[in-house]
Design an enzyme around this catalytic site. Structure first.
Site, PDB file in Angstrom:
ATOM      1  N   ASN A 147     -18.694  27.745  34.269  1.00 49.35           N
ATOM      2  CA  ASN A 147     -17.311  28.039  33.877  1.00 49.35           C
ATOM      3  C   ASN A 147     -16.552  26.838  33.301  1.00 49.35           C
ATOM      4  OD1 ASN A 147     -17.181  26.902  36.477  1.00 49.35           O
ATOM      5  ND2 ASN A 147     -15.193  27.843  36.835  1.00 49.35           N
ATOM      6  N   GLY A 223     -20.793  25.458  42.271  1.00 47.62           N
ATOM      7  CA  GLY A 223     -21.241  26.815  41.953  1.00 47.62           C
ATOM      8  C   GLY A 223     -20.799  27.777  43.030  1.00 47.62           C
ATOM      9  N   SER A 224     -21.544  28.849  43.168  1.00 48.42           N
ATOM     10  CA  SER A 224     -21.139  29.902  44.105  1.00 48.42           C
ATOM     11  C   SER A 224     -21.425  29.503  45.555  1.00 48.42           C
ATOM     12  CB  SER A 224     -21.890  31.185  43.774  1.00 48.42           C
ATOM     13  OG  SER A 224     -23.269  30.981  43.956  1.00 48.42           O
ATOM     14  N   GLY A 228     -24.568  27.398  47.058  1.00 53.32           N
ATOM     15  CA  GLY A 228     -24.150  26.151  47.706  1.00 53.32           C
ATOM     16  C   GLY A 228     -24.748  26.006  49.097  1.00 53.32           C
ATOM     17  N   GLU A 245     -19.465  21.955  46.051  1.00 56.99           N
ATOM     18  CA  GLU A 245     -18.178  22.581  45.702  1.00 56.99           C
ATOM     19  C   GLU A 245     -18.422  24.050  45.386  1.00 56.99           C
ATOM     20  OE1 GLU A 245     -15.139  21.617  45.814  1.00 56.99           O
ATOM     21  OE2 GLU A 245     -15.569  19.548  46.378  1.00 56.99           O
ATOM     22  N   CYS A 279     -12.555  28.490  39.602  1.00 53.68           N
ATOM     23  CA  CYS A 279     -12.664  28.451  41.070  1.00 53.68           C
ATOM     24  C   CYS A 279     -11.276  28.330  41.698  1.00 53.68           C
ATOM     25  CB  CYS A 279     -13.541  27.287  41.491  1.00 53.68           C
ATOM     26  SG  CYS A 279     -13.031  25.738  40.766  1.00 53.68           S
TER      27      CYS A 279
END
Ligand code: NAD
Length: 477
Positions: A147, A223-224, A228, A245, A279
């Site tokens: 993103n 990432g997700s 993670g 993160e 995010c």
């Protein structure tokens, strides 16, 4: 065809993958090489070999290289912004701003390279001196999401290199174009071969190989939440340092005393710009009863007027969703919200444009309850919901009722409530009368609870992850 960068050489992969424009799926930007475990092995070996020199080189050499990279990113921000908008789908102004951000980050860390801190202290023992210094940690594995295809790599690569580490970088599969362009600039900056390596390819092969490689001292991932956790488990099994993160379900609280225009602006900006794929997006709006109807009417009017279209068209305000899979996720959540009993008052339909792309009308739910999946789970698209709150205390309680803790915002004209919220919001970043999603590059970035694990990113705080402290004792002769 664009290749991987390993030990200063452009190396073709075993396969390649097309980079497709989400605004026009008939537009293939280029083919990008796919690395496999053997390429990762070569890249890590090169980084490990280069570390001896790079970690000991004059900080001025590192500063100069980072400064050149930053200057080129800034000079080419329009061209690289166009590529970014084309491969990721954020609008041209958003994409150009992201490239500029990446340039500023490199320049910031060029300065930090010559400001590496240390301390000299008196010992509790007579005749002993103590020095506390910061040293690079070694080879850093960098894994990034799609993103922010250039800013997130920049805010990991720049501090890694500034503090004397070597890098193996794996970008997200969907956005190799910006990553490759950045790698090409870094390659020409004068840094020695092997200091920086690019390996493109799927997470389960390239990413997993990085996690499992004992020569990699530290892994930084964005990432997700699901990925993670998996990465954290893998890194901790072999005691590698990890910075993870992850996602958010960021609340935007709107109190009765808020400036209505500011609140509507924060909502539309924070929830829907960049197609809601941030995010820090405010996907959960918590609105006090007295202002609720006027706020919802105002947000709806703004959504109605938004121009949704090709990311690179000059009038577009919201670009497409990044790919078919994310579009399916967004549509699934819209159906889930409706079946849970929330009221879809705006948007949520697929849109046809002149080119085939993943165009979705920004969707607004009201009458959401805290236990609904649309109130609890990160959707990562232009889909947001409104929960009603009785008063400030209720709103704060709802805001903190989440497994995440990245960003939290409040719109109010009350100093008392703003101050209390800043102190009691369980989030790494708190915003008062401004969008949950806009952040500066020179201050710490990160969250709490299920959003983040490990030291903060960005600003001077980045040194915590990218260096390790050494305490030296010397007895005066
Ligand atoms: P993702 O977790 O699917 O992928 C992130 C990266 O991990 C990609 O490079 C992917 O290839 C890699 N990966 C996947 N499986 C792997 C594995 N088994 N081993 C190693 N690597 C693997 O996330 P995404 O869809 O690319 O990005 C969206 C997510 O990123 C959202 O949840 C968003 O909130 C989060 N995000 C967080 C921040 C933050 O700073 N907190 C910033 C931006 C995005």
């Amino acid at each position: 065809m664009k290749s991987n960068l390993i030990n200063g050489e452009w190396i073709a992969g075993t396969r390649s993958r097309p980079n497709i424009n989400p605004s026009d799926t008939g537009d293939v930007i280029d083919e990008y090489a796919q690395a496999d475990a053997m390429h990762v092995d070569l890249a890590v070996a090169a980084a490990q070999h280069a570390f001896a020199g790079w970690s000991m080189v004059s900080p001025q050499v590192r500063a100069d290289a980072l400064d050149r990279i930053g200057a080129e990113l800034l000079a080419r921000s329009n061209e690289l912004g166009d590529l970014l908008a084309r491969e990721e789908g954020k609008t041209l102004p958003e994409a150009v701003a992201e490239v500029k951000r990446a340039g500023q980050i490199f320049r910031f860390f060029a300065g930090e390279a010559v400001r590496i801190p240390g301390e000299r202290l008196a010992s509790v023992r007579a005749g002993v001196d103590i020095e506390v210094t910061r040293e690079p940690i070694g080879v850093v594995g960098i894994i990034t999401p799609w993103n922010f295809p250039i800013a997130i790599p920049a805010w990991k690569i720049a501090p890694a290199l500034a503090y004397g580490n070597c890098v193996v970088f794996k970008p997200a599969d969907l956005v190799p174009g910006s990553a490759w362009a950045l790698a090409e600039i870094i390659h020409r900056s004068g840094i020695p071969a092997g200091v920086f390596n690019l390996v493109m390819g799927p997470g389960r092969i390239v990413g997993q190989s990085l996690i499992d490689d004992a020569r990699i001292a530290a892994i930084t991932f964005t990432g997700s939440a699901a990925t993670g956790r998996r990465i954290l488990e893998g890194a901790s099994r072999r005691l590698a340092k990890a910075q993870i993160e992850m996602g958010g379900k960021n609340p935007l609280v709107v109190l009765d005393d808020a400036d209505l225009a500011i609140a509507i602006d924060c909502a539309v900006q924070g929830s829907y710009y960049s197609t809601g794929q941030r995010c820090t997006a405010s996907s959960r709006m918590i609105v006090q009863r007295g202002i609720h109807d006027a706020f919802v009417a105002g947000v709806r009017a703004r959504l109605e007027a938004l121009v949704i279209g090709d990311a690179r068209h000059p009038t577009t305000q919201i670009g497409p969703v990044v790919d078919e899979q994310q579009l399916k996720t967004d549509l699934d959540y819209i159906r889930i919200g409706q079946s849970e009993g929330a009221e879809l008052v705006q948007g949520g339909r697929l849109l046809e444009r002149s080119s085939p792309g993943y165009y979705l009308e920004p969707a607004l739910f009201i009458a959401a309850r805290r236990d609904m999946r649309i109130s609890r789970e990160e959707i990562f698209g232009p889909v947001a919901c409104v929960l009603q709150a009785d008063d400030f205390e209720h709103a704060l309680e709802l805001a903190n009722d989440t497994e995440f803790g990245l960003s939290a915002g409040i719109c109010t004209t009350s100093l008392k409530y703003a101050t209390h919220f800043k102190r009691h919001a369980q989030a790494g970043m708190v915003m008062v009368n401004t969008s949950t999603a806009g952040v500066d590059y020179h201050v710490p970035f990160g969250g709490r609870k299920g959003s983040s694990y490990g030291p903060r990113e960005q600003g001077r705080y980045a040194a915590e992850f990218y260096t390790t402290a050494k305490t030296a004792y010397s007895m005066a002769g």
